[in-house]
Each structure stands twice: as C-alpha cells, then as structure tokens.
Design an enzyme around this catalytic site. Structure first.
Site, PDB file in Angstrom:
ATOM      1  N   SER A 153     -11.279  -0.182  -0.467  1.00 40.58           N
ATOM      2  CA  SER A 153     -10.038  -0.318  -0.077  1.00 40.58           C
ATOM      3  C   SER A 153     -10.218  -0.891   1.456  1.00 40.58           C
ATOM      4  CB  SER A 153      -9.319   0.892  -0.001  1.00 40.58           C
ATOM      5  OG  SER A 153      -8.906   1.277  -1.467  1.00 40.58           O
ATOM      6  N   HIS A 159      -3.721   6.224   3.524  1.00 40.60           N
ATOM      7  CA  HIS A 159      -4.319   4.948   3.059  1.00 40.60           C
ATOM      8  C   HIS A 159      -3.984   3.543   3.662  1.00 40.60           C
ATOM      9  CE1 HIS A 159      -5.735   1.859  -0.126  1.00 40.60           C
ATOM     10  NE2 HIS A 159      -6.891   2.976  -0.240  1.00 40.60           N
ATOM     11  N   ASP A 186       0.872  -1.043   0.014  1.00 38.32           N
ATOM     12  CA  ASP A 186       0.060   0.092  -0.064  1.00 38.32           C
ATOM     13  C   ASP A 186       0.762   1.230  -0.072  1.00 38.32           C
ATOM     14  OD1 ASP A 186      -2.339   1.543   0.879  1.00 38.32           O
ATOM     15  OD2 ASP A 186      -3.220  -0.307   0.836  1.00 38.32           O
TER      16      ASP A 186
END
Length: 456
Positions: A382, A218, A169
C-alpha cells in the site's frame, strides 16, 4: 469476500440502457426517486421473481454536466467513451430479498441484453501491513526516498500544479501539520451495519458526502508519501503537483484494528468522478483477490479501469500483501501499473504479492509518513504504490512542460525500462526491478526526443 446485502451491479450491452434510469448522484443530491423498473421485460421479471421489489440507478453520473447541456436528459449526456467503456451502462440494483441471489445472478447472466452481472461486494485494505505511530527519524525517513533517487528527480522536475494526482483510499486528514494544502475532495462511502459480517463499522459510513475525512490512517499515510510539506517528513514525492483525495473506503474494526472497507460500487463511483475532475494519476492502495470471486465473476473495476485508460489516466495499484503468486484487482487489470515492495537492501519483501502482472517494485518496509496521531512507520505494498504514483506525476509534469502527451503505455514503458536491478539475480514475479525516479525522467526525456525525431 463479503457481499453487500441485497445489492448487485448490472452492466447492460451497448445501446440497451433505458433512458428513464436516473444516476445515483441525482437521487442523492437532488432527491430524484430511483427507478422501480429497468426494461419492462425479462430483467424486471427475473428481479421481481427472485428478489421481490427493486430500486435501480445508474452507478455513474455523466461527464457532461446539466449546466453544460441544459434541457438534455442525463441519459443522453454520456459521451462515446463513457458508452464504449461501459461506465454509462452500469446499473446499481437494490432488491427486496436476496435469499435467492445466486439463482438471480445466474438467470440474469443468460439475458441477451445483459453484458455482465455480479454482486456488489466489499473491498478494502486487509493487506495494508503494519503501521506503528512514532516520531520520524530523519535518516530513516530519507532513506527510502534516496534509494529511488527521488530528491534528484525533484531537482530535475519539481512537478506542475496543473497535474493532479487522485488518491482513492480511506480519505486524508487534511489538517495534518505536515501535509501541503490539498485540493477539494469528496466521499462516496455508503455502508450500514448489516453489510460487514464479522466487522464493526465505525465513524461516518452511512451516506456519501463532500468531506473525505480519514478515520483509519491508511489514506493519510499514502498522502504523506505523495504530498508531505517537509516539516518532519521529506517533501512529498509528487512535488508541486496537486492532490485530490476521495474517500472510497470507510472504517471498520477487525481484531481491534481499524481497516479500510468499501463496496465495489463506492470505489468505482469515486474513481469515475476523479477521472472526470481531470486527474492524471490515480493511486489505488486497495484490492480484491481473484480467489474471492465466483468462477463466473468478471474482475471488479473493469469498466472504470477501461474508462480511465481511455481518458489517458495513469493507474497505479498495490500488488497485495499475501506473499503469494496471485492476482489482486485492480492491480492485475491490463494497463494498470502494479507495484510490489522491496526493503532497504533492494530485496523483494516476503509479504509482497507476486505475479507476471507486477510491473516493478518500490520501497515498502518501514516507511515514515503521516498518520492520524502525527506520524507512523508503515509497511506494505500500500505504501510502495504511492512512490510510483508520485513519479508518474513527475513524468506527466515533464511531458507537459515539453508540450508532449504522456500515455499510460509510455509511462509504464519508461518506468519498467529504467528500473534498477534487485539486489540479487533471478527474482521473479516482482516486476522489472526497483523504481528509479531520476532514471525514469531521463528515459522519458530520451523517448520524447525520439518521438520528435520521428515526426515527418
């Protein structure tokens, strides 16, 4: 889909990769010079004719290290699985001039020794939904975890520290107050300002290193779902399993919002290294839409997905946030567990990408998790995928506790078979139903019993 200037990925056919080509890691870490030729024949002639001078490396390092087989050249240390799946044969080529790249790709595809060729493109988290900073509401934070019976699952199987989850990620904020200690990670991002037209790169993007620091939030959000310490968030769904972060996506500004972005080669290199480090599960909350590929392009990540599955690694990917019926990669690769998103009422979220390849869905709206400024309420597939990755880690822990192997096929089978129904009948393209963590463990228990009974 943005193409990385002057860079292409070339996979040679089995037995055709010359031994003189160094790995990318050898060039970066030990100062080995990239090769200025490949085959001394048609490939070199085409590259020089259409692109001028060239520099070439193997994208992936061999699983067997130099100290394990001293005196053996790197090209001879790749094992049969690396060769057969193709990761040993992927070359990253840099040309001097890419103004004729379409013609070059078309010409290379006709060479008999070339298995496939494609431009190195950018992938990322353009579908990462909404993330709002704030302080978690305890009831709201527990709700999605309780919806999938995650607390009961952790009571059934607390997780094994020997089972490792890889998080490919934007990196992780390792110093976050509500994350359990992480295993040592690394960074494979190498971008420059000329790559991202329409995007402004920020932070550390120019060279890969060993520090997977998150500059987007994220990856930290995904890590909070997997590995939270239980301070202001519920405990991480992977329990006592280890978490190894790799930063495969750098940071860029898009409409004043930070997004994760990385070259396909960056992502694949990080994935290969995670697999060789021994992770059992990899969470992939990124993707490339099939519509962004050329008609003759092979789907991205093909070799490294084959390699992971051959090594018995469970791959979990977000389906996408387009709200359409379409395929994103790596989620749409056979063998990958593609995850859609549902809300608190067990209805598929309108933004969740659908398709026959989606295995099941998990909570993906208003998920309280870790963020760069403390905490965030995140929405998107996600953040649905890490719930499934967490349960996969628990499944692997339970199988290991019973001294039984857990294959990617068996993991997918029990997840699908144990999923609970959606709130209404007739849902299509969102998988078999909604993740049920406890039921998945119980289904695995029954399957392992039946496998033992079938033994002669």
């Amino acid at each position: 889909m943005i193409r990385v200037p002057r860079r292409l990925l070339l996979t040679l056919r089995l037995g055709e990769a010359p031994e003189h080509l160094p790995s990318l890691l050898a060039c970066r870490r030990y100062g080995v010079a990239p090769a200025d030729r490949i085959d001394g024949g048609p490939i070199d002639r085409l590259l020089r004719h259409h692109g001028g001078a060239l520099r070439c490396t193997r994208l992936h390092n061999a699983r067997t290290r130099h100290d394990q087989r001293p005196g053996v050249a790197g090209a001879r240390r790749y094992d049969d699985i690396e060769q057969l799946t193709g990761v040993a044969r992927v070359l990253r080529v840099l040309v001097q001039d890419d103004s004729h790249m379409p013609a070059l790709l078309q010409a290379l595809a006709q060479v008999a020794t070339v298995e496939q060729v494609r431009p190195d493109r950018l992938s990322g988290t353009p579908f990462d939904g909404v993330a709002t900073p704030g302080q978690p509401d305890e009831t709201a934070a527990w709700q999605p975890r309780e919806l999938i019976r995650l607390p009961e699952a952790l009571g059934f199987e607390p997780g094994d520290p020997a089972v490792l989850v890889g998080l490919a990620d934007t990196g992780v904020m390792a110093s976050h107050q509500d994350l359990n200690p992480l295993r040592r990670g690394f960074d494979t991002v190498d971008l420059d300002a000329t790559i991202a037209a329409g995007l402004t790169l920020v932070g550390d993007n120019t060279a890969s290193d060993e520090e997977p620091d998150d500059e987007v939030g994220h990856g930290t959000g995904c890590a909070g779902i997997l590995h939270a310490g239980g301070l202001s968030l519920p405990p991480g769904g992977a329990g006592q399993c280890g978490l190894t972060p790799v930063r495969v996506l750098g940071a860029a500004l898009q409409n004043d919002k930070r997004v994760g972005i990385g070259a396909l080669s960056n992502i694949d290199a990080g994935m290969k290294r995670l697999i060789d480090l021994g992770v059992k599960v990899i969470n992939m909350s990124f993707g490339t839409p099939e519509s962004a590929l050329r008609a003759d392009d092979t789907p991205p990540h093909q070799e490294v997905v084959r390699y992971a599955l051959a090594r018995g690694v469970l791959l979990v990917a977000a389906s996408g946030n387009s709200g359409k019926e379409e395929r994103y990669f790596p989620a749409a690769h056979p063998g990958v567990i593609a995850v859609g998103a549902v809300d608190q009422s067990l209805k598929p979220c309108g933004f969740s990408t659908r398709g026959a390849h989606v295995a099941l869905s998990a909570p993906g709206r208003d998920i309280w998790t870790a963020g760069l400024s403390g905490y965030q309420r995140a929405t998107g597939t996600s953040f649905a995928a890490p719930f499934v990755s967490a349960v996969c880690a628990l499944l692997a822990s339970y199988a290991q506790r019973r001294a039984m192997p857990l294959t990617p096929e068996l993991a997918r089978e029990v997840l699908v078979a144990s999923a609970r129904p959606f709130a209404s009948a007739g849902v299509e393209g969102a998988g078999a139903g909604v993740l049920d963590a406890l039921a998945a463990l119980q289904a695995l228990d029954a399957r392992l019993d039946s496998l033992l009974e079938d033994e002669p």
